[in-house]
Motif scaffolding. Structure first.
Motif, PDB file in Angstrom:
ATOM      1  N   TRP A 198      11.882   4.038 -18.814  1.00 33.04           N
ATOM      2  CA  TRP A 198      12.642   3.366 -18.381  1.00 33.04           C
ATOM      3  C   TRP A 198      13.885   3.031 -19.471  1.00 33.04           C
ATOM      4  N   ALA A 199      13.181   2.409 -20.327  1.00 36.80           N
ATOM      5  CA  ALA A 199      13.899   1.826 -21.332  1.00 36.80           C
ATOM      6  C   ALA A 199      14.537   2.989 -22.175  1.00 36.80           C
ATOM      7  N   PRO A 200      14.217   3.978 -22.523  1.00 37.78           N
ATOM      8  CA  PRO A 200      14.949   5.089 -23.498  1.00 37.78           C
ATOM      9  C   PRO A 200      15.821   5.593 -22.606  1.00 37.78           C
ATOM     10  N   ILE A 248       3.020   7.130 -16.171  1.00 36.38           N
ATOM     11  CA  ILE A 248       4.267   7.098 -16.490  1.00 36.38           C
ATOM     12  C   ILE A 248       5.053   6.385 -15.601  1.00 36.38           C
ATOM     13  N   SER A 249       6.147   5.511 -16.235  1.00 38.70           N
ATOM     14  CA  SER A 249       7.025   4.699 -15.477  1.00 38.70           C
ATOM     15  C   SER A 249       8.197   5.759 -14.741  1.00 38.70           C
ATOM     16  N   GLU A 250       8.614   5.499 -13.592  1.00 42.50           N
ATOM     17  CA  GLU A 250       9.677   6.170 -12.968  1.00 42.50           C
ATOM     18  C   GLU A 250      10.878   6.059 -13.926  1.00 42.50           C
ATOM     19  N   THR A 251      11.783   7.122 -13.764  1.00 41.59           N
ATOM     20  CA  THR A 251      13.128   6.993 -14.590  1.00 41.59           C
ATOM     21  C   THR A 251      13.968   6.384 -13.392  1.00 41.59           C
ATOM     22  N   PRO A 252      14.894   5.540 -13.816  1.00 41.17           N
ATOM     23  CA  PRO A 252      16.044   4.808 -12.747  1.00 41.17           C
ATOM     24  C   PRO A 252      16.556   5.806 -11.997  1.00 41.17           C
ATOM     25  N   PHE A 253      17.253   5.115 -10.815  1.00 36.42           N
ATOM     26  CA  PHE A 253      18.241   5.750 -10.121  1.00 36.42           C
ATOM     27  C   PHE A 253      19.505   6.006 -10.864  1.00 36.42           C
TER      28      PHE A 253
END
Length: 458
Positions: free
Chosen positions: A382-384, A339-344
């Motif tokens: 990340w994108a969503p 799973i990618s990390e969510t942005p700051f």
């Protein structure tokens, strides 16, 4: 002078089978067996038939070396049915198999260079692979149904004629076709469950997976909520967040499946720390996972921007840790999702946050490449997540509680994306099948499922 002749009484099929197979056969009372029933039981194998089993003419049962076939009480088997086991086949009480049904819990392995190193052109040179077939109580298989290795047919399920069942069928389901798929469900009668299917799910990541919340029992007991303005004592910590909600969603959607969920998320963990957690988990528990969710990187980046240089993990080291974890997990995990990390979010001034996210995006890109190299799925949240933040009315920062940790709304974005991935790839459905293993490995791995159907010490 008068002579009399006596004709020996005709031996029943049950008597014949007992005489032929001795302790390798357990045969219940009042069974209705045809004279032409063919039963083959190899050394170390066992066949168990319960009470009142009915089998029609022309049928064959093969139990190969070390395998087990267990047929429960009141099972009815039609004409010219073929049942062959190299691992184990269980047919639950009250199940019905119509005419010309075929059950094989094994396949020839591919005639590859690995499986046939001598290049022999003989039928069994490549060996066999197998996995159990489980037909739960009350299931009905119509004419000419074929069941392949590793499949489980749920209680009361009805499989239509000529179907080829190569994926497990849920209880109380009508399934037809090639391959067979469920078309509708019905309100089935309660039946006993034997060795229900359990999927083991692991989560390895940061506090976004761990998501601790303070707990007081009174806070969650609707009939005994504390008064507004009163004080309660924190009694402990519980894991909540998107992992907890996903667990509830899985259990609600797949009520007939047990989910053994192990959340190893740890607050503040970098990829360096998580690699240690993965290593320690395997060393101490030896757990085999059906599915693992793996996510890390946000703390690797954040520590550098916090000035905690010794704790920060650069991209090269991060990639090395992630690759090492995927190498290890691939050895005992059937499906891995990175799973990618969510942005700051707004944790610092806007320019600093922009720089942090640009750096974190590089780590996510490396994670996607590592996942692809290991045959793992990559879930890009990340994108969503950024789209939700961009379009969110009223409070664009409403996805974060502090710029890193997530609110319930942020958790919901992760939950929705994870559920979408599971549905799109039919991950749970595919994991319900028993994994195919080389024949001897399968006998060892699945022996506990059939131990109670064999004589003590067999």
């Amino acid at each position: 002078m008068t002579s009399t002749s006596t004709t020996p009484p005709r031996q029943s099929a049950a008597e014949r089978l007992r005489a032929e197979h001795g302790p390798a056969l357990t045969l219940g009372d009042d069974c209705d067996l045809p004279d032409d029933l063919q039963v083959e039981i190899d050394p170390g194998a066992h066949l168990s038939l319960g009470d009142r089993v009915s089998i029609r003419r022309g049928s064959t049962i093969q139990v190969h070396r070390g395998a087990t076939i267990a047929i429960g009480d009141d099972v009815a088997i039609g004409e010219h049915t073929f049942i062959s086991a190299m691992v184990g086949i269980s047919i639950g009480a009250g199940a019905a198999l119509s005419n010309m049904v075929d059950l094989h819990d094994h396949n020839h392995r591919a005639r590859s260079a690995t499986n046939t190193p001598d290049g022999e052109l003989v039928p069994c040179a490549s060996g066999f692979e197998g996995a159990p077939i489980v037909i739960e109580p009350g299931a009905t298989l119509s004419n000419k149904v074929t069941i392949t290795a590793g499949v489980r047919i749920g209680a009361n399920a009805l499989v239509g004629a000529n179907a080829v069942v190569s994926r497990s069928i849920a209880p109380d389901t009508v399934a037809t076709g090639v391959p067979a798929t469920g078309h509708r469900t019905f309100d089935g009668v309660p039946v006993p469950r034997e060795h229900p299917r359990t999927l083991t799910v692991g989560f390895f990541g940061t506090s976004i997976m761990e998501h601790l919340e303070a707990v007081n029992a009174q806070m969650t007991t609707q009939a005994n909520l504390p008064e507004v303005g009163s004080k309660v004592t924190v009694e402990g910590w519980a894991q909540r967040g998107w992992v907890h909600r996903l667990t509830l969603s899985l259990r609600a959607a797949w009520a007939h499946i047990a989910f053994d969920v192990r959340n190893h998320g740890e607050g503040g963990a970098t990829s360096r720390d998580i690699a240690g957690i993965v290593e320690a988990d395997r060393a101490t528990t030896g757990t085999d996972y059906d599915i693992v969710f793996l996510g890390c990187g946000i703390n690797d980046v954040w520590r550098g921007f916090q000035g905690r240089v010794s704790e920060a993990v650069d991209l090269e080291e991060y990639t090395r840790h992630l690759t090492g974890m995927l190498d290890q997990l691939s050895g005992y995990t059937r499906r891995i999702v990175v799973i990618s990390e969510t942005p700051f979010g707004p944790i610092e001034d806007p320019d600093t946050v922009t720089s942090m996210n640009a750096e974190l995006a590089r780590y996510n890109a490396a994670a996607a490449q590592a996942a692809a190299a290991h045959g793992a799925l990559f879930l890009d949240v990340w994108a969503p997540f950024t789209a939700a933040a961009r379009h969110l009315t009223g409070d664009p920062a409403g996805l974060w509680s502090d710029g890193v940790h997530l609110t319930e709304l942020g958790d919901t974005v992760l939950l929705q994306q994870t559920e979408r991935l599971l549905a799109e790839h039919r991950i749970v459905e595919k994991l319900l099948d028993y994994p195919l293993l080389e024949r001897h490995a399968a006998l060892k791995a699945y022996a506990p499922m059939f131990a109670r159907h064999r004589p003590a010490g067999a």
